[in-house]
Write a protein that holds these residues in place. Structure first.
Motif, PDB file in Angstrom:
ATOM      1  N   PRO A 175      31.987   4.777  64.942  1.00 45.75           N
ATOM      2  CA  PRO A 175      32.156   4.773  63.553  1.00 45.75           C
ATOM      3  C   PRO A 175      33.282   3.584  63.200  1.00 45.75           C
ATOM      4  O   PRO A 175      34.390   3.512  63.985  1.00 45.75           O
ATOM      5  CB  PRO A 175      32.552   6.171  62.713  1.00 45.75           C
ATOM      6  CG  PRO A 175      32.930   6.911  63.885  1.00 45.75           C
ATOM      7  CD  PRO A 175      32.408   6.368  65.171  1.00 45.75           C
ATOM      8  N   THR A 176      32.919   2.698  62.114  1.00 43.15           N
ATOM      9  CA  THR A 176      33.901   1.687  61.720  1.00 43.15           C
ATOM     10  C   THR A 176      33.865   1.581  60.359  1.00 43.15           C
ATOM     11  O   THR A 176      32.829   1.868  59.583  1.00 43.15           O
ATOM     12  CB  THR A 176      33.658   0.325  62.412  1.00 43.15           C
ATOM     13  OG1 THR A 176      32.395  -0.208  61.676  1.00 43.15           O
ATOM     14  CG2 THR A 176      33.630   0.325  63.627  1.00 43.15           C
ATOM     15  N   MET A 177      35.066   1.222  59.942  1.00 44.67           N
ATOM     16  CA  MET A 177      34.984   0.839  58.348  1.00 44.67           C
ATOM     17  C   MET A 177      35.514  -0.579  57.979  1.00 44.67           C
ATOM     18  O   MET A 177      35.121  -1.175  57.050  1.00 44.67           O
ATOM     19  CB  MET A 177      36.036   1.979  57.888  1.00 44.67           C
ATOM     20  CG  MET A 177      36.145   2.271  56.258  1.00 44.67           C
ATOM     21  SD  MET A 177      34.486   2.924  56.017  1.00 44.67           S
ATOM     22  CE  MET A 177      35.027   3.758  54.373  1.00 44.67           C
ATOM     23  N   CYS A 178      36.292  -1.120  58.822  1.00 45.97           N
ATOM     24  CA  CYS A 178      36.870  -2.313  58.442  1.00 45.97           C
ATOM     25  C   CYS A 178      36.185  -3.436  59.577  1.00 45.97           C
ATOM     26  O   CYS A 178      36.746  -4.664  59.370  1.00 45.97           O
ATOM     27  CB  CYS A 178      38.362  -2.222  58.535  1.00 45.97           C
ATOM     28  SG  CYS A 178      39.179  -2.212  60.301  1.00 45.97           S
ATOM     29  N   TYR A 179      35.628  -2.982  60.234  1.00 45.81           N
ATOM     30  CA  TYR A 179      35.106  -4.098  61.464  1.00 45.81           C
ATOM     31  C   TYR A 179      33.994  -5.089  60.873  1.00 45.81           C
ATOM     32  O   TYR A 179      32.973  -4.712  59.927  1.00 45.81           O
ATOM     33  CB  TYR A 179      34.408  -3.497  62.612  1.00 45.81           C
ATOM     34  CG  TYR A 179      34.095  -4.157  63.697  1.00 45.81           C
ATOM     35  CD1 TYR A 179      35.171  -5.106  64.329  1.00 45.81           C
ATOM     36  CD2 TYR A 179      32.971  -4.701  64.115  1.00 45.81           C
ATOM     37  CE1 TYR A 179      34.937  -5.853  65.252  1.00 45.81           C
ATOM     38  CE2 TYR A 179      32.672  -5.654  65.100  1.00 45.81           C
ATOM     39  CZ  TYR A 179      33.454  -6.121  65.703  1.00 45.81           C
ATOM     40  OH  TYR A 179      33.261  -7.148  66.460  1.00 45.81           O
ATOM     41  N   LEU A 180      34.486  -6.366  60.979  1.00 43.56           N
ATOM     42  CA  LEU A 180      33.161  -7.486  60.663  1.00 43.56           C
ATOM     43  C   LEU A 180      33.274  -8.261  62.086  1.00 43.56           C
ATOM     44  O   LEU A 180      34.072  -8.715  62.520  1.00 43.56           O
ATOM     45  CB  LEU A 180      33.740  -8.332  59.661  1.00 43.56           C
ATOM     46  CG  LEU A 180      33.269  -8.094  58.413  1.00 43.56           C
ATOM     47  CD1 LEU A 180      33.794  -9.528  57.572  1.00 43.56           C
ATOM     48  CD2 LEU A 180      31.883  -8.227  58.030  1.00 43.56           C
ATOM     49  N   CYS A 197      40.132  -6.593  61.539  1.00 36.91           N
ATOM     50  CA  CYS A 197      41.114  -6.321  60.391  1.00 36.91           C
ATOM     51  C   CYS A 197      42.030  -5.243  60.839  1.00 36.91           C
ATOM     52  O   CYS A 197      43.323  -4.987  60.782  1.00 36.91           O
ATOM     53  CB  CYS A 197      40.326  -5.884  59.192  1.00 36.91           C
ATOM     54  SG  CYS A 197      39.075  -6.913  58.675  1.00 36.91           S
ATOM     55  N   ALA A 198      41.405  -4.189  61.930  1.00 32.82           N
ATOM     56  CA  ALA A 198      42.197  -3.209  62.338  1.00 32.82           C
ATOM     57  C   ALA A 198      43.016  -2.205  61.392  1.00 32.82           C
ATOM     58  O   ALA A 198      44.273  -2.171  61.549  1.00 32.82           O
ATOM     59  CB  ALA A 198      43.026  -3.712  63.542  1.00 32.82           C
ATOM     60  N   SER A 199      42.530  -2.258  60.239  1.00 33.65           N
ATOM     61  CA  SER A 199      43.228  -1.395  59.167  1.00 33.65           C
ATOM     62  C   SER A 199      42.639   0.053  59.221  1.00 33.65           C
ATOM     63  O   SER A 199      43.249   0.835  58.636  1.00 33.65           O
ATOM     64  CB  SER A 199      42.852  -2.188  58.201  1.00 33.65           C
ATOM     65  OG  SER A 199      41.687  -2.289  57.476  1.00 33.65           O
ATOM     66  N   CYS A 200      41.478   0.422  59.774  1.00 34.10           N
ATOM     67  CA  CYS A 200      40.924   1.605  59.396  1.00 34.10           C
ATOM     68  C   CYS A 200      41.264   2.712  60.340  1.00 34.10           C
ATOM     69  O   CYS A 200      41.344   3.856  60.123  1.00 34.10           O
ATOM     70  CB  CYS A 200      39.531   1.412  59.215  1.00 34.10           C
ATOM     71  SG  CYS A 200      38.522   1.451  60.574  1.00 34.10           S
ATOM     72  N   ARG A 201      41.249   2.329  61.607  1.00 31.40           N
ATOM     73  CA  ARG A 201      41.622   3.132  62.711  1.00 31.40           C
ATOM     74  C   ARG A 201      40.236   4.097  62.946  1.00 31.40           C
ATOM     75  O   ARG A 201      40.468   5.313  63.889  1.00 31.40           O
ATOM     76  CB  ARG A 201      42.931   3.929  62.677  1.00 31.40           C
ATOM     77  CG  ARG A 201      43.844   2.860  62.489  1.00 31.40           C
ATOM     78  CD  ARG A 201      45.117   3.779  62.465  1.00 31.40           C
ATOM     79  NE  ARG A 201      45.490   4.561  63.839  1.00 31.40           N
ATOM     80  CZ  ARG A 201      46.122   3.788  64.657  1.00 31.40           C
ATOM     81  NH1 ARG A 201      46.234   2.276  64.795  1.00 31.40           N
ATOM     82  NH2 ARG A 201      46.334   4.204  65.972  1.00 31.40           N
ATOM     83  N   LEU A 202      39.265   4.043  62.256  1.00 33.59           N
ATOM     84  CA  LEU A 202      38.073   4.968  62.536  1.00 33.59           C
ATOM     85  C   LEU A 202      37.364   4.511  63.893  1.00 33.59           C
ATOM     86  O   LEU A 202      36.625   5.429  64.300  1.00 33.59           O
ATOM     87  CB  LEU A 202      37.164   4.760  61.383  1.00 33.59           C
ATOM     88  CG  LEU A 202      36.251   5.742  60.861  1.00 33.59           C
ATOM     89  CD1 LEU A 202      37.250   7.040  60.333  1.00 33.59           C
ATOM     90  CD2 LEU A 202      35.483   5.356  59.622  1.00 33.59           C
ATOM     91  N   CYS A 203      37.465   3.666  64.520  1.00 39.49           N
ATOM     92  CA  CYS A 203      36.948   3.255  65.784  1.00 39.49           C
ATOM     93  C   CYS A 203      37.758   3.605  66.720  1.00 39.49           C
ATOM     94  O   CYS A 203      37.353   3.331  68.011  1.00 39.49           O
ATOM     95  CB  CYS A 203      36.734   1.675  65.583  1.00 39.49           C
ATOM     96  SG  CYS A 203      38.454   0.828  66.058  1.00 39.49           S
ATOM     97  N   SER A 204      38.692   4.469  66.640  1.00 37.51           N
ATOM     98  CA  SER A 204      39.497   4.871  67.834  1.00 37.51           C
ATOM     99  C   SER A 204      38.708   5.498  68.811  1.00 37.51           C
ATOM    100  O   SER A 204      37.532   6.333  68.551  1.00 37.51           O
ATOM    101  CB  SER A 204      40.335   6.117  67.532  1.00 37.51           C
ATOM    102  OG  SER A 204      41.442   5.461  66.344  1.00 37.51           O
ATOM    103  N   SER A 232      38.892   0.504  69.432  1.00 39.01           N
ATOM    104  CA  SER A 232      37.766  -0.188  70.177  1.00 39.01           C
ATOM    105  C   SER A 232      37.416  -1.511  69.472  1.00 39.01           C
ATOM    106  O   SER A 232      36.705  -2.317  70.235  1.00 39.01           O
ATOM    107  CB  SER A 232      36.434   0.685  70.113  1.00 39.01           C
ATOM    108  OG  SER A 232      36.010   1.011  69.116  1.00 39.01           O
ATOM    109  N   CYS A 233      37.704  -1.699  68.298  1.00 36.97           N
ATOM    110  CA  CYS A 233      37.171  -2.999  67.775  1.00 36.97           C
ATOM    111  C   CYS A 233      38.138  -3.997  68.168  1.00 36.97           C
ATOM    112  O   CYS A 233      37.837  -5.442  68.137  1.00 36.97           O
ATOM    113  CB  CYS A 233      37.277  -2.884  66.308  1.00 36.97           C
ATOM    114  SG  CYS A 233      38.960  -2.724  65.532  1.00 36.97           S
ATOM    115  N   GLN A 234      39.390  -3.657  68.933  1.00 34.89           N
ATOM    116  CA  GLN A 234      40.114  -4.884  69.110  1.00 34.89           C
ATOM    117  C   GLN A 234      40.570  -4.798  70.625  1.00 34.89           C
ATOM    118  O   GLN A 234      40.719  -5.758  71.200  1.00 34.89           O
ATOM    119  CB  GLN A 234      41.625  -4.292  68.547  1.00 34.89           C
ATOM    120  CG  GLN A 234      42.490  -5.171  68.004  1.00 34.89           C
ATOM    121  CD  GLN A 234      43.762  -4.681  67.465  1.00 34.89           C
ATOM    122  OE1 GLN A 234      43.940  -3.572  67.534  1.00 34.89           O
ATOM    123  NE2 GLN A 234      44.515  -5.426  66.610  1.00 34.89           N
TER     124      GLN A 234
HETATM  125  S1  FES Z   1      37.117  -0.809  62.952  1.00 38.22           S
HETATM  126 FE1  FES Z   1      38.728  -0.561  61.588  1.00 38.22          FE
HETATM  127  S2  FES Z   1      40.322  -0.487  63.071  1.00 38.22           S
HETATM  128 FE2  FES Z   1      38.676  -0.840  64.337  1.00 38.22          FE
END
Ligand code: FES
Ligand code: SF4
Ligand code: SF4
Ligand code: SF4
Ligand code: SF4
Ligand code: SF4
Lengths: 748, 210
Positions: free
Chosen positions: A31-36, A42-49, A61-63
């Motif tokens: 799951p992600t919320m801020c990924y594009l 953007c690494a603001s949501c931390r949902l992709c942990s 994981s997005c980073q």
């Molecule tokens: S998708 Fe939001 S921090 Fe990784």
């Protein structure tokens, strides 16, 4: 290659790829919320942990790039708990207005709240009043904003306007216009598109339709040669207009592709007619038989093919000066590069680290190219050299070097550029002789491009690996266009540079390949979206109505040399070009029957229309339709010597549309309504003795034009910009874009 | 007090002592062809038919009539009956309850609701037009059930004859008159889709920092 495992499944990827991207490619859900995908994380949501063996805590994981041998776990109890907690935080005081919110049904917050089953709010925070901002075409509701930062990232990294910023103030954080009271930008609307919630919305669309009521019609944008992938969202117009369909908005697959404001806001250019005009139809048939059709490139490949068939069968002449110029340019280019097509694509620009662009005011000529350059500058640190007689404020924070040359000196500048770039390469003796014979002193003096500027340009290229040269419409309509093209061909052939030639209109490339065009001559001609004695028009001002590009199916040939399909968004119940062809004995049931008949010899494939893919899907790159094949041609081009550079004195105007305007189609759009003005800098106003708001009259090309003069403080220099999009049938960029004119003031 | 049968009791189809089912005393069905023939003949000639006709005739002359004089007279309808829709207003303020969410339009199984919305001067969503085609409506009640605002409900008006199959009803026709709402003459809606009486106990309280 990096090999590692996700949930025990072994996967591999390129070095540097993020765990999230690899997971997505392998259909593993995180799951992600801020990924594009198209911006830096953007690494603001931390949902992709995720969890990784041997790593303390969670990994974003997005980073995080994948590491050899890593064991990644995407689901565990602690991860689930973490994600539920994040969603609980997001939901605190989020207004319960899904019932009216535009995003409802397509909202990431709604989806994730349901996914993680957050049914109650356990924390509380004192809410505060947040004012809804009205920024022209965009409305912003800070109460709905979840501060994911996607909008600011996309505006800065992809668009290049850098117009919005995050104001950090704890619980009062919000998005604000950067360095300005209100939003002052090019209004691409991409921030609306990426916003996962309903915080940024289109003010025109707001509250007019729910996401689920709209049918999405995959299509290609009809306004410029990028033909970006978009979806027309269609629904019945209203209870009062029975049976009438309407396009409510345009959306895009924003993860990977980007639209400019013309694509997004100029969708209502359909030609609404009621019934068939039999008489006009018969008139058109007689008119065509008289021997010539003049047409613009705002047509599909299939229509171009029909016109070509008409020529073959009836022996009529086909006039399209703009496409003819382009075709000559491409031929001359091929005669030194050895290929019928240029080699660069938008994707190549995006991944370039050095770009030279010459002869185009690109931000308005082709926004997609501008966005690709912005991405290159932000993500690859690309050094961009922008060569043009007029500085462009929109390119200021993207271009590293601005080289200003004199109007008309394009040939000389190209020769100097080619000489600089080809230095040290082994060339034919004839070519070497050409460069040896150049009168450098004269060229530098006349073009105003000095030795230091070329040195600087060269310095910009050091240690760069992927380079692109972009050639604009100024060059294609230049008197010495062919020599310029041959020089560009040499650069393509002998250097690491890949070249892109920006076609001046939507389907210029397709038309130039499909139609065997004739030199323009006076006399009787039928005009198809062009001037003529009998006019077939989709702009609604001709003798016989034709469907607009959003009422037709067919294909366009894009700047990426792809043949991409577009579909019918709105019904059309009049005659189409194919009906005329059938009446003239050129038989085909549907226009799209011609898709598979496009000429193979110039690189088209025999694919039927229905086999062409119109969407991006999960592909990271544009996989719509198919790519044209470049044909090998013999290198027999001979450079002609650069003699004299033309001079442009007095008042000079440049044919250039304002932001978001391209054609009579964009002019029709109700959201883009504004008066077409002659725009010049303060300096220009002083030199031409004009003041803001003056009514002026002048001859531009063959046309007498009346305009209002406006001072544009963002402009510099002594050349004014004269729009062409509002000229209706006469609007075609077929002559050199700069002209010396005599302006007479007729009032103020 | 009599013990109500449990759900389990109802599901138990075994006819036995103590269960909710029992056999009724009835004449045995004729088994053979001859027996069936005999039954037909006796029933035909016993003139059972005229017994019923006589009762009707007798009651008619006694003028002791129990039938409802429709359409002059109408029976009250149960609150949960699903007839022609009504649009509710909020009490006291009289504000229209409908927020234009479009859920009723979406859920309608016969696709007979259509609405137009726009943004109003106060940046709120406003319903500009709303119609239901009663010719198509099957009075399933989904719209009333899904409505998050208790705006659209089913009223008691069950007559909807029309000259045409398509037969529309608009927002204004369904809307509670403003004066009725303000004067408090509208009762809390008890019908289909209404909140259940013990709803308050089930609501979870959200902490609020005020
Ligand atoms: S998708 Fe939001 S921090 Fe990784
Ligand atoms: S409309 Fe485009 S340019 Fe304007 S703020 Fe949004 S992303 Fe930036
Ligand atoms: S406006 Fe939308 S995209 Fe921008 S930060 Fe807020 S939620 Fe994210
Ligand atoms: S006008 Fe050009 S850049 Fe803009 S959306 Fe259309 S094709 Fe893309
Ligand atoms: S009662 Fe059923 S069929 Fe009738 S309008 Fe409501 S949802 Fe539609
Ligand atoms: S569901 Fe209720 S609130 Fe929503 S549009 Fe229908 S009547 Fe209005």
């Amino acid at each position: 290659m990096v090999n590692f495992t996700i949930n025990g499944q072994s996967v591999s990827c390129e070095k540097g790829e993020t765990i999230l991207n690899v997971a997505r490619k392998n259909a593993i859900y995180i799951p992600t919320m801020c990924y594009l995908q198209k911006t830096t994380p953007c690494a603001s949501c931390r949902l992709c942990s995720v969890e990784a063996e041997g790593v303390e805590g969670f990994v974003l994981s997005c980073q995080a790039p994948a590491i050899e041998g890593l064991c990644v776990i995407t689901e565990s109890d602690s991860l689930h708990k973490e994600r539920v907690n994040i969603m609980k935080m997001y939901d605190v005081n989020h207004p319960l207005e899904c019932g009216v919110c535009d995003k409802s049904g397509a909202c990431d917050l709604q989806n994730k709240t349901l996914e993680f089953n957050v049914g109650t709010q356990e924390f509380s925070a004192k809410d505060q009043h947040r004012k809804i901002e009205h920024w022209g075409r965009i409305n912003y509701d800070p109460a709905l904003c979840i501060l994911c930062e996607k909008c600011t990232h996309v505006c800065n990294e992809v668009i290049g306007d850098d117009a919005i910023d995050l104001y950090f103030g704890g619980y009062g954080s919000k998005v604000i216009p950067k360095n300005s009271e209100t939003l002052d930008c090019t209004f691409c609307g991409e921030c609306i598109s990426v916003c996962p919630v309903g915080a940024l919305v289109s003010s025109d669309f707001q509250y007019t339709a729910n996401a689920w009521e709209l049918s999405k019609i995959p299509a290609a944008c009809a306004h410029c040669s990028a033909a970006c992938a978009l979806e027309y969202e269609v629904k019945h117009e209203s209870i009062d207009a029975i049976g009438q369909e309407k396009i409510y908005r345009v959306t895009n697959d924003f993860e990977v592709n980007t639209l400019c404001g013309a694509g997004r806001f100029a969708y209502d250019f359909e030609n609404r007619i009621y019934g068939k005009d039999k008489e006009a139809f018969l008139g058109a048939i007689e008119a065509i038989k008289k021997g010539a059709i003049r047409f613009s490139s705002l047509i599909t490949n299939e229509e171009a093919m029909i016109l070509q068939r008409m020529k073959e069968k009836l022996g009529i002449k086909l006039f399209n000066q703009e496409a003819l110029n382009f075709s000559k340019f491409m031929k001359a280019y091929g005669s030194t590069s050895g290929q019928s097509l240029y080699s660069a694509t938008l994707e190549h620009i995006r991944s370039s680290d050095a770009i030279v662009i010459i002869g185009s005011r690109i931000a308005t000529d082709n926004p997609a190219v501008r966005y690709a350059m912005t991405t290159a500058a932000r993500h690859k640190g690309a050094r961009i050299t922008y060569m043009h007689p007029i500085e462009d404020a929109l390119m200021q924070n993207t271009a590293k070097q601005y080289v200003k040359y004199e109007v008309g000196a394009e040939e000389g500048v190209m020769a100097l550029l080619a000489k600089t770039l080809l230095e040290g390469k082994t060339l034919d003796s004839e070519i070497s002789a050409f460069f040896a014979e150049l009168d450098l002193g004269y060229l530098e003096a006349e073009s105003n491009v000095g030795d230091e500027e070329m040195m600087q340009l060269k310095k910009n290229l050091t240690r760069t690996k992927k380079r692109t040269l972009i050639l604009g419409a100024d060059l294609i309509a230049h008197a010495k266009a062919e020599n310029i093209a041959r020089l560009a061909g040499l650069i393509e052939k002998h250097t690491e540079f890949k070249v892109m030639i920006v076609a001046p209109s939507t389907n210029t490339l397709g038309v130039s390949l499909i139609c065997d065009l004739d030199e323009e001559s006076e006399g009787y001609a039928v005009g198809y979206n062009a001037r003529g004695e009998f006019v077939l028009s989709s702009f609604g001002e001709g003798d016989l109505d034709m469907p607009s590009l959003n009422q037709q199916e067919g294909t366009f040939t894009t700047i990426d040399k792809r043949v991409v399909p577009t579909n019918v968004a709105l019904p059309y119940n009049g005659y189409v070009l194919n009906d005329l062809a059938n009446a003239l004995g050129i038989r085909a049931e549907y226009t799209i029957d011609y898709t598979s008949q496009l000429p193979y010899s110039v690189g088209f494939e025999c694919n039927a229309f229905d086999t062409l893919n119109a969407r991006y899907g999960n592909a990271i790159k544009d996989s719509r339709g198919y790519e044209l094949k470049s044909i090998e041609v013999t290198c027999d081009g001979v450079l002609s010597s650069v003699d004299e550079l033309p001079e442009f004195n007095g008042t000079v105007l440049y044919a250039c549309n304002p932001v978001l305007q391209f054609t009579p189609n964009t002019q029709k759009a109700h959201q883009l309504e504004e008066e077409a003005c002659l725009r010049g800098s303060e300096q220009f106003a002083i030199a031409a003795k004009l003041s803001d708001g003056d009514r002026v009259e002048f001859d531009f090309g063959t046309l007498r034009q009346k305009r209002i003069f406006k001072i544009d403080t963002a402009l510099k220099g002594t050349i004014a910009l004269n729009p062409a999009y509002d000229l209706g049938l006469a609007a075609m960029v077929s002559s050199y874009r700069y002209q010396s004119v005599k302006i007479s003031k007729v009032g103020s | 007090m009599r013990k109500l049968p449990s759900l389990q009791d109802f599901k138990d189809r075994n006819v036995a002592e103590g269960s909710s089912y029992y056999n009724i005393d009835g004449e045995a069905y004729p088994e053979t062809g001859w027996a069936q023939f005999k039954q037909v003949v006796t029933r035909t000639f016993r003139l059972e038919l005229f017994v019923g006709l006589w009762v009707v005739l007798r009651e008619m002359f006694k003028f002791n009539i129990h039938t409802v004089q429709y359409p002059a007279e109408k029976l009250p309808i149960g609150p949960r009956y699903r007839a022609v829709h009504e649009m509710q207003r909020l009490w006291e303020s009289g504000t229209e309850r409908c927020i234009g969410c479009g859920l009723c339009e979406k859920i309608c199984i016969s696709d007979c609701i259509r609405m137009d919305t726009k943004i109003d001067e106060n940046s709120r969503k406003a319903v500009t037009e709303y119609t239901i085609n009663l010719g198509r409506c099957i009075f399933c009640g989904y719209c009333a059930e899904v409505c998050p605002e208790l705006a659209i409900v089913h009223g008691g008006r069950y007559e909807n004859v029309s000259e045409q199959r398509a037969h529309y009803i608009g927002f204004e026709d369904m809307l509670t008159p403003l004066d009725m709402a303000i004067s408090g003459k509208v009762a809390e809606y008890p019908g289909f889709g209404a909140v259940t009486p013990h709803e308050d106990e089930r609501v979870k309280v959200t902490p609020l920092a005020y």
